[in-house]
Each structure stands twice: as structure tokens, then as C-alpha cells.
Design an enzyme around this catalytic site. Structure first.
Site, mmCIF file in Angstrom:
data_model
loop_
_atom_site.group_PDB
_atom_site.id
_atom_site.type_symbol
_atom_site.label_atom_id
_atom_site.label_comp_id
_atom_site.label_asym_id
_atom_site.label_seq_id
_atom_site.Cartn_x
_atom_site.Cartn_y
_atom_site.Cartn_z
ATOM 1 N N ASP A 109 23.918 67.913 1.553
ATOM 2 C CA ASP A 109 22.687 67.780 0.772
ATOM 3 C C ASP A 109 21.619 68.723 1.308
ATOM 4 O O ASP A 109 20.545 68.828 0.725
ATOM 5 C CB ASP A 109 22.153 66.338 0.839
ATOM 6 C CG ASP A 109 22.766 65.464 -0.244
ATOM 7 O OD1 ASP A 109 23.487 66.005 -1.096
ATOM 8 O OD2 ASP A 109 22.524 64.239 -0.222
ATOM 9 N N TRP A 157 23.835 62.932 8.130
ATOM 10 C CA TRP A 157 23.397 63.372 6.802
ATOM 11 C C TRP A 157 22.502 64.615 6.958
ATOM 12 O O TRP A 157 21.675 64.680 7.860
ATOM 13 C CB TRP A 157 22.627 62.235 6.105
ATOM 14 C CG TRP A 157 22.075 62.651 4.771
ATOM 15 C CD1 TRP A 157 22.793 63.009 3.673
ATOM 16 C CD2 TRP A 157 20.697 62.761 4.407
ATOM 17 N NE1 TRP A 157 21.936 63.346 2.644
ATOM 18 C CE2 TRP A 157 20.644 63.197 3.067
ATOM 19 C CE3 TRP A 157 19.497 62.532 5.089
ATOM 20 C CZ2 TRP A 157 19.450 63.406 2.390
ATOM 21 C CZ3 TRP A 157 18.301 62.742 4.422
ATOM 22 C CH2 TRP A 157 18.287 63.172 3.079
ATOM 23 N N LYS A 210 31.221 65.578 -10.822
ATOM 24 C CA LYS A 210 30.807 65.462 -9.419
ATOM 25 C C LYS A 210 30.985 63.999 -9.032
ATOM 26 O O LYS A 210 30.300 63.121 -9.571
ATOM 27 C CB LYS A 210 29.344 65.902 -9.277
ATOM 28 C CG LYS A 210 28.787 65.801 -7.866
ATOM 29 C CD LYS A 210 27.392 66.423 -7.816
ATOM 30 C CE LYS A 210 26.678 66.148 -6.511
ATOM 31 N NZ LYS A 210 25.264 66.578 -6.583
ATOM 32 N N TRP A 211 31.945 63.745 -8.133
ATOM 33 C CA TRP A 211 32.327 62.373 -7.759
ATOM 34 C C TRP A 211 31.620 62.033 -6.446
ATOM 35 O O TRP A 211 32.043 62.468 -5.384
ATOM 36 C CB TRP A 211 33.843 62.304 -7.609
ATOM 37 C CG TRP A 211 34.385 60.936 -7.343
ATOM 38 C CD1 TRP A 211 34.268 60.212 -6.194
ATOM 39 C CD2 TRP A 211 35.167 60.129 -8.233
ATOM 40 N NE1 TRP A 211 34.902 59.012 -6.305
ATOM 41 C CE2 TRP A 211 35.475 58.936 -7.552
ATOM 42 C CE3 TRP A 211 35.633 60.307 -9.538
ATOM 43 C CZ2 TRP A 211 36.234 57.924 -8.136
ATOM 44 C CZ3 TRP A 211 36.392 59.296 -10.113
ATOM 45 C CH2 TRP A 211 36.682 58.120 -9.411
ATOM 46 N N ASP A 212 30.574 61.231 -6.544
ATOM 47 C CA ASP A 212 29.729 60.971 -5.379
ATOM 48 C C ASP A 212 30.075 59.627 -4.740
ATOM 49 O O ASP A 212 30.695 58.753 -5.368
ATOM 50 C CB ASP A 212 28.257 60.991 -5.838
ATOM 51 C CG ASP A 212 27.315 61.455 -4.749
ATOM 52 O OD1 ASP A 212 27.710 61.431 -3.573
ATOM 53 O OD2 ASP A 212 26.172 61.835 -5.083
ATOM 54 N N MET A 213 29.630 59.431 -3.505
ATOM 55 C CA MET A 213 29.825 58.171 -2.783
ATOM 56 C C MET A 213 28.763 58.134 -1.701
ATOM 57 O O MET A 213 28.857 58.837 -0.708
ATOM 58 C CB MET A 213 31.230 58.172 -2.176
ATOM 59 C CG MET A 213 31.739 56.859 -1.676
ATOM 60 S SD MET A 213 31.144 56.435 -0.023
ATOM 61 C CE MET A 213 32.267 55.129 0.382
ATOM 62 N N ASN A 214 27.717 57.320 -1.938
ATOM 63 C CA ASN A 214 26.508 57.490 -1.140
ATOM 64 C C ASN A 214 26.188 56.425 -0.104
ATOM 65 O O ASN A 214 25.033 56.299 0.288
ATOM 66 C CB ASN A 214 25.308 57.648 -2.079
ATOM 67 C CG ASN A 214 25.258 59.054 -2.643
ATOM 68 O OD1 ASN A 214 25.588 60.010 -1.962
ATOM 69 N ND2 ASN A 214 24.863 59.185 -3.906
ATOM 70 N N CYS A 222 31.814 64.530 -3.417
ATOM 71 C CA CYS A 222 30.507 64.546 -2.763
ATOM 72 C C CYS A 222 30.339 63.186 -2.112
ATOM 73 O O CYS A 222 30.844 62.182 -2.618
ATOM 74 C CB CYS A 222 29.431 64.772 -3.833
ATOM 75 S SG CYS A 222 27.744 64.633 -3.229
ATOM 76 N N ASP A 245 23.160 65.615 -13.169
ATOM 77 C CA ASP A 245 23.345 64.774 -11.976
ATOM 78 C C ASP A 245 22.903 63.338 -12.261
ATOM 79 O O ASP A 245 22.857 62.897 -13.422
ATOM 80 C CB ASP A 245 22.586 65.425 -10.800
ATOM 81 C CG ASP A 245 23.253 65.156 -9.467
ATOM 82 O OD1 ASP A 245 23.067 64.037 -8.951
ATOM 83 O OD2 ASP A 245 23.960 66.039 -8.944
ATOM 84 N N ASP A 246 22.557 62.622 -11.249
ATOM 85 C CA ASP A 246 22.230 61.196 -11.320
ATOM 86 C C ASP A 246 21.111 60.914 -12.331
ATOM 87 O O ASP A 246 20.210 61.739 -12.519
ATOM 88 C CB ASP A 246 21.776 60.779 -9.913
ATOM 89 C CG ASP A 246 21.804 59.289 -9.712
ATOM 90 O OD1 ASP A 246 22.049 58.560 -10.677
ATOM 91 O OD2 ASP A 246 21.578 58.864 -8.568
#
Ligand code: GLA
Length: 760
Positions: free
Chosen positions: A552, A204, A481-485, A530, A371-372
Site C-alpha cells: 500500500d 504494513w 483485485k482480490w483483497d484481504m485486509n 492483495c 476499487d472499494d
């Protein structure tokens, strides 16, 4: 073009040849892959010749001198005397691991693989561009000598960009099931062993740093077990000969069109050959293939260039831009966004966001991305993932109403989602605790306070499609924005019963189904992938979403390495890059706003900063940056990208237009050197007989001890392309500890210059 004659297939692309033969009517022998050679009727010079056999090696049942251990093959099977790494572990109906797949038949046809749509996975497709249309497919069928099980080696040749795409299909025509424990998408044996392996590794905020190692005897593995293609080891790898530089020499590149656990292995054999394979990671993989069912591997990508690492990158860039990303985004310029994440994190109101959007619009920014933190009770990262209902209190009304206010400012609107996740503190978890991936009876491991949704289950995929779709229908959202954290742990699905070995691959198949449905329903929405930044930077995601949040890490000094590492396998159009605040949030480093921009403009530019808090000078600088980017946007997103220098202290990049009439060069100096030597910039890829104007971009710099902002020195030259490429330009002297004159080039630490090059 593919020619089949005297049992030899010779497939050629614009600059490469791929030659294989059917040996003794059974084995597929790899004869040559490299720089294009002419077709002939006699390839005997390329055959592996067996004389006396090899000591205690195993020979084939039909030829007492033929040992498969020392032949370049296209695929290999266990129990045959080939003791190198084998691409297939398949348990036949009799539970035995030995199998003998021998040549059965072949087909050659125009176009891409006919069954692409049936694979339920992303694939290399035909281009919108007529010039890129020359595509041909070869399907070689092998059959097991005992059971009615067939294995197809499938190759598609993309002529213009020198790329070959390979996959394997297994057809089980038995009554009984067979069990696949390992199946690689491709295997390639090359006859010499002197290579360097380049991998793109990290973590990361430190993704895709290039590592090079000289290969000696042994097996080298580059893989991911996190459930995604991962920020640890990208699926793109390169092999180079010792003679290979950025612009000359032999270079091979390999990638996988896949977003989950991948595996690439390179083996240097004791007979001095090299074996490369790539495919699904066998880690915790076991697939039961029922009678009369088929299994497709993901597609592997191969490319070769004799024009060094830049040559190889150009092949990959054209391939991704023309054959991977969604057709309607091919060559389409992407908007400059302002994203509120590093500006506000979770702490915002609708009014604050509108203030940022208004200021952004006045500086020329084209889209506001929320965003989030806009949904349910999500005010920090401890809760609410899975509950995709708008927090109207926080944004001051409905989403539609809010987007209209943004649109009324003359700016588009984009929205963040993290659809694959669930928090234990959420309504979704209260209703469906079993939808979270975890092993019954065991405590689950958490990442960022969240669990992964079980995408192997159809009802979970449907929930996600409905949730995202209904938000996108409720307001004019033009970007997602397709995130996966988080990484996957506790791989288990209640739906898979005794087939838990299928979990990781079925998760990715579920994800592909979801992305297909949503992106097809909203073809005009620009999707950006993302995953905690660049944790899923791969060709599978790019098939659905044409750009990816590269990292990031927005510190320009780190980004220069991350973006350069990424550029070996992926085009600038795929890399989202934002200017953010200082001290930088990931490194606490201070870097000028001009350098931050100069690095971010080599990609899809955005800003991720509370723009209302900029000084007047910074606002003027940003407005000028945006108008500069708009002027060269096509170059920065779709131009031919070349790495001119990649030294410890100096990085130089160039982008050039397709017609070679325009280029931009970036010079990045990591640390100031006292009393430094002179600098020369040399361009590449220009027209030698044309005259170009070369001009430094005027930028703000802090001049001298008083920290007063002034303008940089100005340089302008008229030069022929050949002089610019071969002799170069000697730039004005850098500050050397004495006088600071009008024309002194003051670079300092993390200093940059950008040069505009235009044909007269
Ligand atoms: C991840 C992304 C960031 C941001 C946050 C929001 O870390 O990479 O860009 O969207 O999630 O939670």
C-alpha cells in the site's frame, strides 16, 4: 536426471547436484547439495564417518558408534538421539511421541508429483514452455518400525531452473487415529556452519525489507502466526556463504507454496552443521489423522546458485513465471491500469469515475479499476463487507451499464473485492452471525472494523463463490483485485468441534478451494492478489493469481526498498506498482512524477491518482511514460532482473531481454551529495562482442531555483558489450553547486535516470 546406484540417489539439475543415500538400509543421509558435480559409482568421500562415538551422545540400537545427532539427514524423528530441531511431532496410536521411520522403498518417474491434484493445495506444475519440460520426481517411502504408518519424502527436480520442490505425505494405515502437531515440508542438513541468514521482514506499508544476520550457535525462526503468510516475515529466506555477493558465491534459497501460517527454522548445531526446515507453522496446529487417511504438507521450494544472489533470484524468477503462475498467464503481458483508490477513496460517483477513465484513456492507460466502495452501503470502512450487491445509485446504473460506458471509452474494466471478510454492520452478519470467526462467549477482536469469514465451513465457501461469480457474470469484468485486509484472531470454528487445532490450515484449504473454482470459471480474467498491500505475497497466491499488489506504500523512496526486497524471491511480473499523487499519502513525501514512474515501471505498471488533476506538463510526461513502458513492457515484466548496486544512497537495477539484445538500467539516488564524485554505470548479462547504443531516457526535471520544468541532459554512446560490462560508462557530471549547464546531470534528492541499451 536421477540416478540410483549403490544405495545413493544422485539427482542433478542444470547446475546443481543433490545427493542422498540410504544408510544402513534405514536412514536417509544427506551427502551433498550445491554446484553440480559428476556422477560416480563411489561416494564414500561424502559419507559421515563415525569412529569412536561422541562422549555422552546417544547411539542407534543397531550401531553402537552411530549417533544421529551428528549426521546430515533428510528428515529426522523424535526419540532417536538427534537433539537438533525435529521436523515432526507425531503422536502415535499408543499416544507416544517417539517414532522410528526407516527406509522402505522408492519410486522415480518423469514429471511432477502424481498426487498434486489430491493435495487440494497449490503446487509447482509443468511449464507451457517446451524447454522447461525436464522434470522428474523421486518418492522415498519410510515406514514406522511398529505401526503401519508411512511417511513419504517427495522431491520434484525442475532441471532448467535449478529448483527442487519437496513435500511430505503421511499415510495412516492404522485403525486408530494419530495426531500431528508439527510436520515440516522439508528438512535439509548441510555439513558446514558458516552462513548468513537473509530474511524479508516488515509491517504494513513497510514490507519485505532484507535483513542479514551471521549465524552462530542456536535456532533462528522466521514465521507467521497472523493466519496469512504476512507482511512481517515472508516465507522466502536465503542462506549465503561469506563469499557471496550479488553476482558471485554460494547462495541457497527456500520458499513455501503456502499462504497461511508458515515456519522456517535454521539451526547451527554444536557439531558445526546447519539444519534448515520449512513448513506449516506448528503454532496452534494439531491435526487428527484418522485411520486410513492421508495428510499432505504444502510444497517447499529449494534452490542453489553459485552465481550469487542475482543468480539465485533468476532461478526463482524463472520458476515462478514457468511453474507457479496460472498457465494461461505465463509470459502474457499485463495491462497498464488506473485504479481509483488513492484518487477518490470512497468518495466517488459514476460520473467522476468516467472522467478519470476518459482522461486515463487519452494518456494511453488500458484498464480502469474500480476499487472499494461500489457495493451495498459501503461509503467508509465501517460497514457492508459480505454484501456483494452493486450500489447502483452511487455508480449511476447497473454494473453492466457502467462497464459498457467504460468500455465505450476504449478501455477495459476491473473490480475490487474483499470476499473473505464480513462487517458486523451488514446484511450477511444479520443473517449469519456464526459465519464470522470468533470464539463463542468471548468478545471478538476487530481489525479495520471487520471480522474474517469462517472458510473452514463449506457453506461459507459456497456463499463466497456464488457472490463473486454472480457479479463477474453480470458484467464484462476483465480483472479482479482480490483483497484481504485483516489478520486472523479468535481462531475458532463451530464446525470443527474438538479439532480447533486444524482451524488455520483448514482456512487456507477453504481459500484455495474458492480461488480454484472462481479462477477456473473465469480463466481470462486477470486476478491480482492483495492483502493490505503485500501482506500475502507468496507462491500460494501466485498459483491462482499471477500478480500481487506489492504494498500500500506508493512512495517511490520506500518502494525502491520494498520492490528490491521482493525481487530476491519473486519476479517483476508478480509485482504491481503504481504511480500515485504527491505529497505521498503514506509518507507525505514529494517526489517527481518521473522518479515515481521510473520505480513503478520495474514491475506491472499502473497509476493510482486523480489523473484529471494533473498539470499539463504532468499529463505530457505521463503520456510519454506510458508509451515508453509499452515499448519495453516485455522487459519490465519478464526480462532478466539484476540488482547492480544496493547502497544506502544509490540503487541501480537492470532488466535484460532473454536474447541479451536489449536492456534498461535504472539509477536511483536517494539524496543529493554536495560536490559529488563521478558516477559509472556498468551493465551485466550482455553479449561481449556486440555493439550497443546506450541512451539516457529524456525526462522532465525541475531546473534551477525558478522551478521551471525542463528536459534532462542527453547522453548517448556506442559501446561493445565487454566495455559496457567490465569498464562501464562514466556519466556526465552531476550538479556540483556551481553552474547548471545544458549537459549537467541534475539528480537532486530522489532523482533517477533510466538508460536504454540496444544492440546495433
Ligand atoms: C486495502 C488495499 C488498498 C485498497 C483498500 C480498499 O488497503 O491494499 O489497495 O484496495 O484496501 O479498502
Amino acid at each position: 536426471m536421477i540416478i540410483f546406484q549403490n544405495n545413493v540417489f544422485h539427482a542433478s539439475t542444470k547446475n546443481t547436484s543433490y545427493i542422498i543415500r540410504v544408510r544402513d538400509g534405514q536412514y536417509i543421509e544427506q551427502l551433498y547439495y550445491g554446484k553440480k558435480i559428476r556422477h560416480t559409482s563411489d561416494y564414500e568421500a561424502l559419507y559421515e564417518k563415525n569412529g569412536t562415538g561422541y562422549g555422552n551422545s546417544i547411539v542407534t540400537p543397531t550401531d553402537s558408534r552411530l549417533t544421529l545427532d551428528n549426521i546430515c539427514l533428510e528428515y529426522s524423528f523424535s526419540g532417536t538421539g538427534d537433539y537438533r530441531h525435529i521436523p515432526l511431532t507425531l503422536q502415535m496410536p499408543d499416544s507416544c511421541f517417539s517414532n522410528q521411520f526407516v527406509y522402505d522403498s522408492y519410486r522415480i518417474y518423469q514429471g511432477t508429483y502424481e498426487e498434486n491434484d489430491k493435495t487440494n493445495m497449490p503446487f509447482a506444475k509443468k511449464s507451457q514452455d517446451k524447454e522447461q519440460e525436464d522434470v522428474e520426481t523421486l518418492d522415498i517411502v519410510l515406514k514406522d518400525t511398529v505401526y503401519p504408518v508411512y511417511l513419504h519424502l517427495i522431491y520434484t527436480f525442475f532441471y532448467e531452473c535449478d529448483v527442487i520442490v519437496r513435500l511430505v505425505k503421511i499415510e495412516n494405515h492404522c485403525e486408530d487415529s494419530i495426531r500431528i502437531e508439527k510436520v515440516m515440508s522439508m528438512m535439509l542438513d548441510l555439513p558446514e556452519q558458516e552462513y548468513y541468514l537473509h530474511t524479508f521482514d516488515g509491517l504494513w506499508i513497510r514490507e519485505r525489507h532484507k535483513n542479514r544476520k551471521k549465524l552462530v550457535s542456536g535456532i533462528y525462526v522466521n514465521d507467521s502466526t497472523t493466519g496469512s503468510s504476512s507482511n512481517r516475515h515472508n516465507p522466502f529466506i536465503m542462506l549465503t556463504k561469506a563469499n557471496c555477493t550479488q553476482d558471485t558465491g554460494d547462495c541457497f534459497g527456500f520458499n513455501l507454496i503456502y499462504s497461511g501460517n508458515h515456519y522456517e527454522a535454521v539451526e547451527v548445531s554444536e557439531y558445526g552443521k546447519i539444519r534448515i526446515m520449512s513448513g506449516l507453522n506448528p503454532h496452534q496446529f494439531a491435526w487428527t489423522l484418522d485411520g486410513n487417511d492421508v495428510f499432505y504438507t504444502p510444497q517447499a521450494v529449494l534452490t542453489y546458485s553459485d552465481k550469487g544472489q542475482n543468480g539465485l533470484s533468476h532461478n526463482m524468477h524463472v520458476f515462478v513465471n514457468q511453474h507457479i503462475i496460472p498457465s494461461n498467464w505465463q509470459g502474457k503481458e499485463r495491462p497498464i491500469v488506473i485504479n481509483n483508490w488513492e484518487a477518490t477513496y470512497f468518495d466517488f460517483t459514476g460520473d467522476k469515475l468516467l472522467e478519470i477513465a476518459e482522461e486515463a484513456k487519452s494518456l494511453g492507460i488500458e484498464m480502469f479499476v474500480l476499487d472499494d466502495g461500489w457495493f451495498s452501503n459501503r461509503n467508509d470502512d465501517t460497514s457492508s463487507l459480505g454484501d456483494w450487491t452493486v450500489n447502483e445509485k452511487k455508480i449511476g446504473g447497473t454494473l453492466d451499464g457502467f462497464v459498457k460506458k467504460i468500455n465505450n471509452l476504449g478501455i477495459k474494466f476491473g473490480l475490487w473485492f474483499e470476499p473473505e471478510m464480513i462487517c458486523e454492520i451488514s446484511e450477511l452478519y444479520r443473517q449469519h452471525p456464526d459465519w464470522a470467526v470468533k470464539v463463542p462467549g468471548r468478545e471478538a477482536y476487530l481489525g479495520r472494523n471487520q471480522l474474517v469469514l469462517d472458510l473452514t465451513r463449506q457453506e461459507v465457501c459456497e456463499y463466497i463463490v456464488d457472490a463473486v461469480t454472480s457479479i463477474l457474470k453480470s458484467a464484462p469484468v476483465e480483472y479482479v483485485k482480490w483483497d484481504m485486509n485483516r489478520h486472523i484472531t479468535d481462531a475458532y470454528s463451530a464446525g470443527l468441534l474438538k479439532r480447533q487445532g486444524e482451524f488455520y490450515h483448514r482456512y487456507i484449504l477453504g481459500l484455495y478451494q474458492i480461488m480454484k473454482e472462481i479462477t477456473e470459471e473465469f480463466p481470462d480474467v486477470l486476478f491480482e492478489s492483495c492483502s493490505s498491500g503485500g501482506n500475502r505475497f507468496d507462491l500460494g497466491m501466485l498459483f491462482y493469481m499471477p500478480q500481487i499488489w506489492t504494498s500500500d506504500n506508493t512512495d517511490a523512496n520506500q518502494r525502491i526498498d520494498i520492490q528490491e526486497g521482493t525481487s530476491f524471491g519473486y519476479p517483476l511480473s508478480a509485482m504491481a506498482a503504481h504511480v500515485s499523487a504527491v505529497p505521498n499519502h503514506q509518507t507525505l513525501r514529494n517526489i517527481s512524477i518521473e522518479t515515481r514512474f521510473h520505480v513503478a515501471c520495474f514491475g506491472v505498471l499502473g497509476y493510482e491518482i486523480d489523473i484529471t488533476k494533473l498539470t499539463e506538463m504532468e499529463k505530457i510526461a505521463v503520456a510519454q511514460q506510458i508509451s515508453f513502458y509499452k515499448q519495453y513492457r516485455r522487459l519490465f515484466q519478464f526480462g532478466t532482473f539484476s540488482r547492480l548496486k544496493s547502497e544506502q544512497n544509490l540503487v541501480v537495477w537492470q532488466v535484460t531481454s532473454g536474447d541479451q539484445k536489449e536492456a534498461v538500467i535504472l539509477v536511483y539516488q536517494r539524496l543529493a551529495v554536495s560536490n559529488p564524485p563521478g558516477d559509472i554505470i556498468k551493465a551485466v548479462n550482455l553479449l561481449p562482442d556486440e555493439i550497443y547504443t546506450v541512451k539516457s531516457r529524456k525526462q522532465y526535471i525541475i531546473k534551477g531555483k525558478e522551478e521551471v520544468a525542463g528536459m534532462s541532459e542527453e547522453e548517448e554512446y556506442q559501446v561493445f558489450g565487454d566495455m559496457l560490462m567490465h569498464a562501464g560508462i562514466k556519466l556526465v557530471q552531476q550538479f556540483s553547486g556551481t553552474e547548471l549547464l545544458e549537459q549537467t546531470r541534475l539528480m537532486g534528492d530522489f532523482g533517477t535516470r533510466v538508460y536504454e541499451i540496444k544492440k546495433k
